[in-house]
Scaffold this active site. Structure first.
Site, mmCIF file in Angstrom:
data_model
loop_
_atom_site.group_PDB
_atom_site.id
_atom_site.type_symbol
_atom_site.label_atom_id
_atom_site.label_comp_id
_atom_site.label_asym_id
_atom_site.label_seq_id
_atom_site.Cartn_x
_atom_site.Cartn_y
_atom_site.Cartn_z
ATOM 1 N N CYS A 1 -12.195 15.716 -9.459
ATOM 2 C CA CYS A 1 -11.676 15.047 -10.665
ATOM 3 C C CYS A 1 -12.776 14.441 -11.538
ATOM 4 O O CYS A 1 -12.521 14.032 -12.667
ATOM 5 C CB CYS A 1 -10.664 13.978 -10.274
ATOM 6 S SG CYS A 1 -9.349 14.638 -9.252
ATOM 7 N N HIS B 1 -9.829 8.619 -15.667
ATOM 8 C CA HIS B 1 -9.164 9.724 -14.973
ATOM 9 C C HIS B 1 -7.692 9.369 -14.808
ATOM 10 O O HIS B 1 -7.346 8.258 -14.408
ATOM 11 C CB HIS B 1 -9.839 9.931 -13.615
ATOM 12 C CG HIS B 1 -9.144 10.921 -12.748
ATOM 13 N ND1 HIS B 1 -8.662 12.111 -13.229
ATOM 14 C CD2 HIS B 1 -8.831 10.892 -11.428
ATOM 15 C CE1 HIS B 1 -8.088 12.779 -12.240
ATOM 16 N NE2 HIS B 1 -8.181 12.058 -11.138
ATOM 17 N N ASN C 1 -1.880 14.338 -12.476
ATOM 18 C CA ASN C 1 -3.329 14.415 -12.247
ATOM 19 C C ASN C 1 -3.781 15.871 -12.402
ATOM 20 O O ASN C 1 -3.463 16.708 -11.561
ATOM 21 C CB ASN C 1 -3.615 13.896 -10.832
ATOM 22 C CG ASN C 1 -5.095 13.917 -10.478
ATOM 23 O OD1 ASN C 1 -5.907 14.515 -11.179
ATOM 24 N ND2 ASN C 1 -5.435 13.267 -9.376
HETATM 25 N N1 COA Z 1 8.747 9.910 -2.476
HETATM 26 C C1 COA Z 1 9.335 9.010 -1.703
HETATM 27 N N2 COA Z 1 8.699 8.378 -0.688
HETATM 28 C C2 COA Z 1 7.408 8.698 -0.502
HETATM 29 C C3 COA Z 1 6.746 9.641 -1.282
HETATM 30 C C4 COA Z 1 7.466 10.256 -2.298
HETATM 31 N N3 COA Z 1 6.903 11.167 -3.119
HETATM 32 N N4 COA Z 1 5.472 9.730 -0.834
HETATM 33 C C5 COA Z 1 5.339 8.885 0.185
HETATM 34 N N5 COA Z 1 6.515 8.249 0.403
HETATM 35 C C6 COA Z 1 6.814 7.254 1.428
HETATM 36 C C7 COA Z 1 5.921 7.372 2.627
HETATM 37 O O1 COA Z 1 6.386 8.373 3.516
HETATM 38 C C8 COA Z 1 6.011 5.982 3.201
HETATM 39 O O2 COA Z 1 7.213 5.888 3.914
HETATM 40 P P1 COA Z 1 7.270 5.074 5.300
HETATM 41 O O3 COA Z 1 6.887 3.657 4.934
HETATM 42 O O4 COA Z 1 8.676 5.239 5.734
HETATM 43 O O5 COA Z 1 6.259 5.732 6.192
HETATM 44 C C9 COA Z 1 6.154 5.087 1.953
HETATM 45 O O6 COA Z 1 6.562 5.973 0.892
HETATM 46 C C10 COA Z 1 4.862 4.410 1.573
HETATM 47 O O7 COA Z 1 3.839 5.386 1.593
HETATM 48 P P2 COA Z 1 2.374 5.002 1.206
HETATM 49 O O8 COA Z 1 1.512 6.245 1.337
HETATM 50 O O9 COA Z 1 1.958 3.792 1.940
HETATM 51 O O10 COA Z 1 2.564 4.645 -0.342
HETATM 52 P P3 COA Z 1 1.513 4.105 -1.361
HETATM 53 O O11 COA Z 1 2.011 2.866 -1.974
HETATM 54 O O12 COA Z 1 0.116 4.094 -0.796
HETATM 55 O O13 COA Z 1 1.536 5.209 -2.504
HETATM 56 C C11 COA Z 1 0.292 7.106 -3.281
HETATM 57 C C12 COA Z 1 1.165 6.559 -2.185
HETATM 58 C C13 COA Z 1 -0.085 8.531 -2.947
HETATM 59 C C14 COA Z 1 1.067 7.090 -4.605
HETATM 60 C C15 COA Z 1 -0.971 6.201 -3.442
HETATM 61 O O14 COA Z 1 -1.566 6.018 -2.183
HETATM 62 C C16 COA Z 1 -1.972 6.788 -4.364
HETATM 63 O O15 COA Z 1 -1.740 6.910 -5.545
HETATM 64 N N6 COA Z 1 -3.171 7.153 -3.849
HETATM 65 C C17 COA Z 1 -4.188 7.776 -4.668
HETATM 66 C C18 COA Z 1 -3.792 9.177 -5.014
HETATM 67 C C19 COA Z 1 -4.697 9.814 -6.018
HETATM 68 O O16 COA Z 1 -4.856 9.300 -7.069
HETATM 69 N N7 COA Z 1 -5.275 10.963 -5.647
HETATM 70 C C20 COA Z 1 -6.134 11.711 -6.489
HETATM 71 C C21 COA Z 1 -7.398 10.988 -6.682
HETATM 72 S S1 COA Z 1 -8.478 11.918 -7.673
#
Ligand code: COA
Length: 333
Positions: A113, A253, A283
């Site tokens: 990215c 980004h 993204n």
């Molecule tokens: N829909 C519904 N529930 C979802 C889900 C979705 N699309 N994705 C994950 N969940 C659930 C998980 O399974 C978890 O459930 P559980 O508590 O029963 O295990 C819960 O939501 C929380 O998951 P978690 O991973 O802790 O959520 P989060 O607040 O960290 O958000 C992201 C997840 C991916 C949105 C966040 O971590 C993020 O944005 N990370 C960076 C991603 C990114 O930008 N990547 C590219 C970088 S270049």
């Protein structure tokens, strides 16, 4: 660094849009979760008949038209992508072929990215070494081709798209690339990876497994995204003797609205200075910053004479920042 100019920009977004409600029909998710955690409402998906190079060529043709540069003037073609058509040939050769660019050096660059910032740094080196060069710099990504549509933690985040810039040492242009900072912090195992390389062992006829697709430790990536993009902004401001107040527009980004808001808050920058379009595109990896830059410009969000701060973070980890000085009205005439 030796400053150089962006002579023209272009972008291409595939027509097909996939909303959060559409996604909820194929994976266990819902609009409220996605919007609350990421800010993303929809993303665009490349048609089956096209590949990364096709999007790159369409964006590049627009950039050439806007820069009033013909394909035969191009000396170097760089494509930033982590979703190339093939491991070989490189995507830059395919883009060159489509545009009728003959003889120009053509290569791909993979900084995930952060690809736009890395490409600006590499192009700066080429232009410092060869002042007459005219670089066609393309960022194109088809990440929905490597998304595991059964993994709700990643498939909601990514979209497809491309953008391009024509770069040269010139007294005038759209904007001057004033300074660039790029760094990396390699990790193994990778918190963010896309399979399909030679570490992915596969024999003819084998089915692919989950390692073939995008895999991510969301929280680790999130934490590093906030930390590294903030660091990169602070570093480039210090290097150029500027402060946040000297910046008119910030284009980060476009991964996650919460990441963008955290970076802005740490920089003490009001959100009305920050351009955001991730709600409609998700993204798009290397293409995210230049798509946003081009859209912000077309939407009149970058006033003449504006100073623009770019920053990105991606798999690797890679991260970077750049400062652009847009031309004042008299210089642009
Ligand atoms: N829909 C519904 N529930 C979802 C889900 C979705 N699309 N994705 C994950 N969940 C659930 C998980 O399974 C978890 O459930 P559980 O508590 O029963 O295990 C819960 O939501 C929380 O998951 P978690 O991973 O802790 O959520 P989060 O607040 O960290 O958000 C992201 C997840 C991916 C949105 C966040 O971590 C993020 O944005 N990370 C960076 C991603 C990114 O930008 N990547 C590219 C970088 S270049």
């Amino acid at each position: 660094m030796t400053p150089y100019q962006i002579l023209g920009l272009g972008s291409f977004i595939p027509a097909k849009s996939l909303s959060n409600d559409d996604l909820a029909k194929i994976v266990d998710t819902d609009d409220e979760w996605i919007v609350t955690r990421t800010g993303i409402r929809s993303r665009h998906v490349l048609d089956d008949s096209q590949n990364t190079s096709d999007m790159g060529a369409l964006a590049a043709q627009q950039a050439l038209n806007n820069a009033h540069i013909s394909p035969d003037q191009i000396t170097h073609v760089i494509v930033s992508t982590c979703s190339p058509d093939h491991l070989c040939p490189n995507t830059a050769c395919l883009v060159s072929y489509q545009l009728g660019i003959k003889g120009a050096m053509a290569f791909d660059l993979n900084a995930a990215c952060s690809g736009f910032l890395y490409g600006l740094e590499v192009a700066g080196g080429i232009l410092a070494n060869r002042p007459d060069a005219v670089v066609l710099f393309v960022c194109a990504e088809a990440l929905t081709r490597r998304v595991n549509w059964e993994d709700r933690t990643t498939c909601v985040l990514f979209g497809d798209g491309a953008a391009a810039a024509v770069l040269a040492r010139s007294p005038q242009g759209l904007a001057q690339v004033t300074e660039v900072c790029c760094h990396a912090d390699g990790r193994s195992p990778d918190p963010l990876s896309i399979g399909g390389g030679t570490a992915f062992h596969v024999k003819n006829g084998d089915p692919v497994d989950e390692n073939f697709f995008i895999r991510m430790e969301g929280r680790e990536v999130y934490r590093n995204g906030v930390r590294r993009m903030t660091e990169m902004c602070v570093q480039i401001l210090e290097k150029t003797g500027l402060t946040t107040e000297d910046i008119d527009v910030i284009i980060p980004h476009q991964a996650n609205l919460r990441i963008v808001e955290s970076v802005a808050s740490r920089l003490k920058a009001p959100m009305n200075k920050v351009f955001v379009n991730l709600d409609r595109f998700g993204n798009t990896s290397a293409a995210s910053v230049p798509i946003a830059l081009h859209e912000a410009m077309e939407a009149g969000r970058i006033p003449a004479g504006a100073r623009v701060l770019l920053t990105a973070f991606g798999g690797g980890f890679t991260y970077g920042s750049a400062i652009l000085q847009f031309s004042a009205p008299d210089a642009a005439d």
